[in-house]
Design a protein around this motif. Structure first.
Motif, PDB file in Angstrom:
ATOM      1  N   ILE A  40      13.576   8.347  42.911  1.00 34.92           N
ATOM      2  CA  ILE A  40      12.899   7.757  41.764  1.00 34.92           C
ATOM      3  C   ILE A  40      13.969   7.405  40.738  1.00 34.92           C
ATOM      4  O   ILE A  40      14.632   8.280  40.195  1.00 34.92           O
ATOM      5  N   THR A  60       5.701  12.169  35.277  1.00 35.78           N
ATOM      6  CA  THR A  60       5.061  13.176  36.121  1.00 35.78           C
ATOM      7  C   THR A  60       4.095  12.513  37.098  1.00 35.78           C
ATOM      8  O   THR A  60       4.052  12.858  38.276  1.00 35.78           O
ATOM      9  N   ASP A  63       6.153  10.841  39.817  1.00 36.06           N
ATOM     10  CA  ASP A  63       6.648  11.856  40.749  1.00 36.06           C
ATOM     11  C   ASP A  63       5.546  12.275  41.726  1.00 36.06           C
ATOM     12  O   ASP A  63       5.777  12.365  42.932  1.00 36.06           O
ATOM     13  N   ASN A  91      15.426  12.365  41.590  1.00 35.64           N
ATOM     14  CA  ASN A  91      15.500  11.395  40.502  1.00 35.64           C
ATOM     15  C   ASN A  91      16.956  11.011  40.273  1.00 35.64           C
ATOM     16  O   ASN A  91      17.837  11.876  40.301  1.00 35.64           O
TER      17      ASN A  91
END
Length: 151
Positions: A40, A60, A63, A91
């Protein structure tokens, strides 16, 4: 060369689906473990722009959505083969994180799809595959999705 661990970065595109199939076949042949990786990347905002919403809840959500999609891909691979599959969600900047994960987990091979962009598209977007090839601690196999003829 003995291949025990194969890393397959994915962005869930058709291109990366092809690299998953190639890696799955190799993992079966070598009795290797297959790790599906999704990176990400942080959102980039132009200088002087203001974000009008709280960023943490949005990240969030991203994710969780990516983890769910990665888990679904894992189950697809497991349903059609006997390959051992793990997943990783990290990430950061894609190329750097792919190389880091490969090094930290001791992968022997990275199987990576490429969109095959050329010219201005490649110049503007860069090539994750090319960056990974230069920084990976192991062998990198690039899988290019064949172009489909337009009707």
């Amino acid at each position: 060369m003995r291949i025990k661990k194969i890393l397959v970065p994915t962005d869930f595109s058709d291109c990366s689906q092809e690299s998953v199939r190639v890696a799955e076949d190799l993992a079966g042949r070598y009795e290797a473990e297959l790790t599906l990786l999704f990176v990400i990347e942080p959102p980039i905002f132009p200088p002087g722009s203001e974000v009008g919403l709280p960023l943490a809840p949005y990240l969030t959500e991203v994710d969780q959505a990516c983890a769910k999609q990665l888990d679904a891909l894992k189950h697809e691979v497991e349903a059609r083969s006997t390959v051992r599959v793990t997943t990783a969600l990290v990430n950061g900047m894609a190329a750097a994180e792919i190389a880091r994960v490969a090094k930290d987990a001791g992968h022997d091979l990275i199987v990576l799809g490429t969109h095959g962009r050329t010219g201005i598209q490649r110049l503007l977007m860069g090539s994750v595959a090319e960056k990974v090839m230069h920084h990976a601690p192991c062998t990198v196999m690039i899988v290019r999705t064949p172009k489909v003829a337009k009707p």
